[in-house]
Enzyme design. Structure first.
Site, PDB file in Angstrom:
ATOM      1  N   ASP A   1       0.255  -7.820   1.965  1.00 35.27           N
ATOM      2  CA  ASP A   1       0.514  -6.393   1.758  1.00 35.27           C
ATOM      3  C   ASP A   1       2.027  -6.172   1.739  1.00 35.27           C
ATOM      4  OD1 ASP A   1       0.574  -3.655   1.686  1.00 35.27           O
ATOM      5  OD2 ASP A   1      -0.759  -3.341   3.397  1.00 35.27           O
TER       6      ASP A   1
ATOM      7  N   HIS B   1       0.820  -1.218   0.000  1.00 36.56           N
ATOM      8  CA  HIS B   1       0.000   0.000   0.000  1.00 36.56           C
ATOM      9  C   HIS B   1       0.850   1.261   0.000  1.00 36.56           C
ATOM     10  CE1 HIS B   1       0.344  -0.176   4.535  1.00 36.56           C
ATOM     11  NE2 HIS B   1       0.455   1.128   4.348  1.00 36.56           N
TER      12      HIS B   1
ATOM     13  N   SER C   1       4.739   1.526   8.155  1.00 38.61           N
ATOM     14  CA  SER C   1       4.400   0.474   7.206  1.00 38.61           C
ATOM     15  C   SER C   1       5.606   0.083   6.372  1.00 38.61           C
ATOM     16  CB  SER C   1       3.289   0.943   6.260  1.00 38.61           C
ATOM     17  OG  SER C   1       2.044   0.575   6.737  1.00 38.61           O
TER      18      SER C   1
END
Length: 411
Positions: A151, A100, A229
């Site tokens: 992800d 993402h 992230s």
């Protein structure tokens, strides 16, 4: 008639869907960008609470293989880096990050990584680490943006860096288990206004639940947050730490739970084939100083990772997404050294000739009529944003694309 650079931005599909939302949020986000905050706002129904002084973490000067993913810088002066995510170096020229993190610009978009302890706020005119350009990005084929399943993305750097990568898990002895203590590293938010993001930090979490391709962890006492992230999650195996996870998502307040992708579930079908790829064949590139005369047919013909783009059916030319078509001339240190109509642009992240005088192929429109300074080309009609720097635009796009109502993207 829109200017060439504005037409390009409208035409480029990777950016178009974000522009309207970015403009809508400009007034609120400009102030936040000015202080270099990358924290995502919680929903109005979720109270902001003081978190434990990643959150409840400490500096991580020794984790040199933990990197920051940033938007590629286009100006050589006055453009602070725009933090997108964190990442983990797993080979001298390969970085593992969250899928993402590439949502704003797409896998073909302009990205760099930063290797160093402090990215933001800058302690000096430029950060103390080094930058490396991303040459290729690959998103896991089973990635699900809704659930954060798989992800993960792999980034191939344009050149290897002299940093020892994180070890990958080689046996079942380093598979996360419930109750195990893991260490997370990233450049993200701390939930403490006195301790801004953009600095590499570490903290400990406890594994609470293990799934086939992911595991969840709670604070012990630290917690990953916005900006972490793609950052590494490490588990000690004897005398060394092994990369067992990658930060993917978590609760909005960065207090209760972090979702992490399991690295061992990615090895055979995703990571190892990428690491084993043969080097890409070398294709002659166009000279940077001839880009206004020469056309291109594919990205590989463009120097320094520029993109081959055709606007409104015109012959394709090599350019950076934040700039219109142009050529790169002599080396420079600031815009003033590039003459009228030129600017000092960044062709490569680093090096003696990274900053080159950029001259648009199409001359800029003339200055407004001095008799009518409020004419159609004036900043007044543009809402005062006509001269917004590239970093501000990239920051707005980043915010507009990643604001979510329920869970956080820890970007």
């Amino acid at each position: 008639m829109p200017r060439p650079v504005e037409r390009f931005r409208q035409e480029r599909a990777a950016y178009g869907q974000h522009v309207a939302r970015a403009l809508f949020l400009v007034s609120a986000l400009a102030a936040l960008l000015a202080c270099q905050s990358v924290a995502e706002e919680s929903p109005a129904s979720t109270p902001r609470t003081d978190s434990r002084p990643v959150v409840a973490g400490s500096d991580a000067p020794d984790d040199t293989a933990a990197v920051a993913l940033i938007a590629r810088r286009t100006r050589c002066a006055g453009e602070p880096p725009v933090l997108l995510c964190s990442g983990a170096l797993i080979a001298p020229d390969v970085v593992l990050t969250a899928a993402h993190c590439l949502a704003i610009f797409g896998p073909e978009g302009p990205h760099e990584v930063y290797l160093g302890q402090v990215l933001l706020p800058q302690p000096e005119p430029s950060p103390r680490g080094r930058f490396a350009r991303v040459a290729r990005a690959l998103i896991h084929p089973d990635y699900d943006a809704t659930t954060h399943a798989y992800d993960v993305a792999l980034l191939r750097l344009a050149a290897p860096v002299d940093v020892t990568p994180f070890p990958l898990p080689e046996s079942t002895s380093v598979i996360p288990t419930a109750g195990a203590s893991v260490r997370v590293v990233g450049y993200g938010d701390t939930k403490d206004a006195a301790v801004p993001s953009g600095r590499r930090r570490q903290g400990t979490l406890t594994v609470t639940q293990v799934e086939p391709a992911a595991f969840r962890a709670g604070p012990a006492p630290s917690m990953s947050c916005v900006g972490d992230s793609g950052g590494p999650v490490l588990l000690r195996d004897g005398g060394r730490e092994v990369l067992v996870g990658l930060t993917a998502s978590g609760d909005v307040a960065c207090q209760d739970e972090a979702l992490n992708v399991r690295v061992d579930a990615l090895l055979d079908g995703f990571i190892r084939p990428f690491l084993a790829e043969a080097p890409a064949s070398v294709i002659p590139t166009l000279p940077p100083e001839d880009l206004c005369r020469a056309t291109c047919t594919r990205d590989a013909e463009c120097p320094s990772g520029l993109t081959c783009v055709s606007v409104e059916g015109a012959p394709a030319r090599c350019l950076l997404p934040a700039l219109q078509a142009g050529a790169y001339g002599a080396t420079c240190t600031d815009d003033a050294s590039c003459g009228t109509g030129g600017l000092c642009a960044r062709l490569e992240p680093e090096g003696t000739d990274a900053c080159r005088c950029f001259t648009p192929c199409t001359p800029p429109p003339p200055d407004p009529d001095p008799v009518d300074p409020g004419g159609p080309d004036s900043a007044t009609d543009a809402g005062g944003c006509a001269g917004a720097p590239g970093a501000l635009l990239l920051g707005l796009l980043s915010w507009a694309g990643l604001l979510k109502p329920a869970r956080r993207h820890i970007r």
